[in-house]
Design an enzyme around this catalytic site. Sequence first.
Site, mmCIF file in Angstrom:
data_model
loop_
_atom_site.group_PDB
_atom_site.id
_atom_site.type_symbol
_atom_site.label_atom_id
_atom_site.label_comp_id
_atom_site.label_asym_id
_atom_site.label_seq_id
_atom_site.Cartn_x
_atom_site.Cartn_y
_atom_site.Cartn_z
ATOM 1 N N GLY A 17 -37.066 -28.726 34.387
ATOM 2 C CA GLY A 17 -37.464 -27.677 35.332
ATOM 3 C C GLY A 17 -36.282 -26.925 35.908
ATOM 4 N N ASP A 37 -40.146 -29.886 44.479
ATOM 5 C CA ASP A 37 -40.110 -31.298 44.066
ATOM 6 C C ASP A 37 -40.441 -32.153 45.291
ATOM 7 O OD1 ASP A 37 -38.393 -32.683 41.444
ATOM 8 O OD2 ASP A 37 -38.978 -33.960 43.127
ATOM 9 N N PRO A 96 -43.103 -40.959 32.302
ATOM 10 C CA PRO A 96 -42.556 -42.185 31.696
ATOM 11 C C PRO A 96 -43.615 -42.918 30.865
ATOM 12 C CG PRO A 96 -43.009 -42.506 34.039
ATOM 13 C CD PRO A 96 -43.258 -41.064 33.752
ATOM 14 N N THR A 135 -42.973 -33.040 28.469
ATOM 15 C CA THR A 135 -43.376 -33.576 27.168
ATOM 16 C C THR A 135 -44.584 -34.463 27.395
ATOM 17 O OG1 THR A 135 -41.158 -33.541 26.340
ATOM 18 C CG2 THR A 135 -42.666 -35.010 25.243
ATOM 19 N N LEU A 225 -44.171 -33.063 19.840
ATOM 20 C CA LEU A 225 -43.988 -34.466 19.467
ATOM 21 C C LEU A 225 -43.402 -34.570 18.063
ATOM 22 C CD1 LEU A 225 -47.213 -36.342 20.697
ATOM 23 C CD2 LEU A 225 -45.129 -35.830 21.924
ATOM 24 N N PHE A 276 -30.332 -43.527 18.900
ATOM 25 C CA PHE A 276 -30.712 -42.404 19.754
ATOM 26 C C PHE A 276 -31.200 -42.872 21.115
ATOM 27 C CE2 PHE A 276 -34.553 -43.025 17.017
ATOM 28 C CZ PHE A 276 -35.491 -43.336 17.993
ATOM 29 N N CYS A 280 -36.735 -38.256 25.621
ATOM 30 C CA CYS A 280 -37.853 -37.762 24.797
ATOM 31 C C CYS A 280 -38.145 -38.535 23.520
ATOM 32 C CB CYS A 280 -37.585 -36.308 24.414
ATOM 33 S SG CYS A 280 -37.820 -35.188 25.782
#
Length: 479
Positions: A17, A37, A96, A135, A225, A276, A280
């Site tokens: 954001g 927020d 999450p 996401t 995705l 990784f 995301c």
Amino acid sequence: MNIPIKNICCIGAGYVGGPTMTMMASKCPDLIFHVVDINKKRIESWNNKDLSKLPIFEPGLEELIAKTRNKNLFFSTNIKEAIESSEIIFISVNTPTKNKGLGAGKLSDLKYVEACAREVARYSKGYTIVVEKSTLPVRTAEVIKNILNSSESNSKREEISFDVLSNPEFLAEGTAIKDLDSPDRVLIGGDNKKAMIALSDIYKAWVPEEKILFTNIWSSELAKLTSNAFLAQRISSINSISAICEVTGADVREVSRAIGKDTRIGSKFLDSGPGFGGSCFKKDILNLVYLAEYFDLHDVASFWEGVVNINNWHQRRIAEIVIRKLFGTITGKKIIVLGFAFKANTNDTRESAAIRICQDLIEEGADLIIHDPKVSPDQIEKDLKIKQISETNTNPDSLLKSQIGQWKFSKNIDIFDDAHAILVLTEWEEYKHIEWQKASKKMVKPSWVFDSRSIVNAEEVIKSGLKLWRLGDGSKTKK
Ligand code: UDX
Ligand code: ADP
């Protein structure tokens, strides 16, 4: 007729954001952007006069904030007012992975998204375009739509109506400003063309029209995705090959270069590393796995789950190699960990490979000194779930008894005294310029450099009498 837009609200002032609205504000000086927020401290940091104290580190962000903040970009905790005055509302809150209940361990927890949708239903006035930016699992737009259209407060107010659009973010941390400035594409999913055009008009201020793609809402959600799953899959693929290189005598850098020349494969995202991380990749793949399982596509689910499994295996493999090379025991041995962020040029540590690797080394009894130019010791403490050793609690006997190691943060990089090994986990530029002759003199012999990012000057390391292990380098294994 076009939908008139003047005020834009973004709920969630995080890694997505914050930079996204900052870029939009800099490109659209006639529009007003309200970033809100619930986290007061975070908003205070966004409003800090000292730009080095912004809550996130992102190259180029400070300059853009200086240009826009309190001109047409406002950070606040006044969610009600921002929603009331805006025609477009981006939802950019965290999602999450659920840790309990249905879909635990795989599905994203939508509680924050749901809370936002309820706030929007409560405070919005007139017609509002709600844009999902976080996401999210596929079909989340439907959840948002249902909440907006069935909210009690809202049935009393016939004059309000909504359109929900999916506009996934493709920025990568560390290069967010560059990615936002010249995106490969902007994806807008929805079923009301007018609303889609209103959103695309904002992007058209700087993004060429041919890069703005309109799709149906499910394709947009699934494309996000799938993009992340494909990128993560490349990394798991090359990391799995790094293990084969080490035992066969091949060198993964040479293999990457060779396969990347094939234009059908391409050269990007082929750097073997410690596995990784980031907020995301794992989350998105697990959402995909959940989706496939839900629709009884079990082979599809296990195919994608393999990408995550290899990543976990690979992170454990690195800690095991360090232990094996240090004669099978690291109890009480000082190991310098260089880098804790999940990649360079960010202070984000979410899902960083460093977390698992450091935890494994500490569990084996190592004394870690952790350095990172942007991550704070408080953040490392939260991630490791192990307290940093204090100056007053360094009794070696008590440590030996429990066989549990310890860790300490260092701001300084000149920390090589009495170290048995140096482990490079993040590819920060400054690690490329370490003076290995000097470092070597201070270390315990035989001493090792473990380079999981292939960034150190290998020749210098070897010349200075240190032993070098590079991820995926089997060239010294078999002659
Ligand atoms: C990713 C996607 O790139 C972005 O489009 C999406 O919007 C969010 O997720 P991000 O997680 O910020 O972005 O970083 P990215 O550059 O993709 O790196 C992810 C992880 O892969 C890092 O841990 C990185 O070190 C690792 N990586 C990347 C490699 O190990 N090798 C590579 O060649 C590239
Ligand atoms: P991302 O990487 O997706 O941007 P972050 O965790 O960095 O994720 O940011 C998400 C932000 O959303 C956090 O600052 C969090 O406080 C905020 N947030 C979560 N729920 C709400 C809510 N209901 N209203 C406002 N802000 C929220």
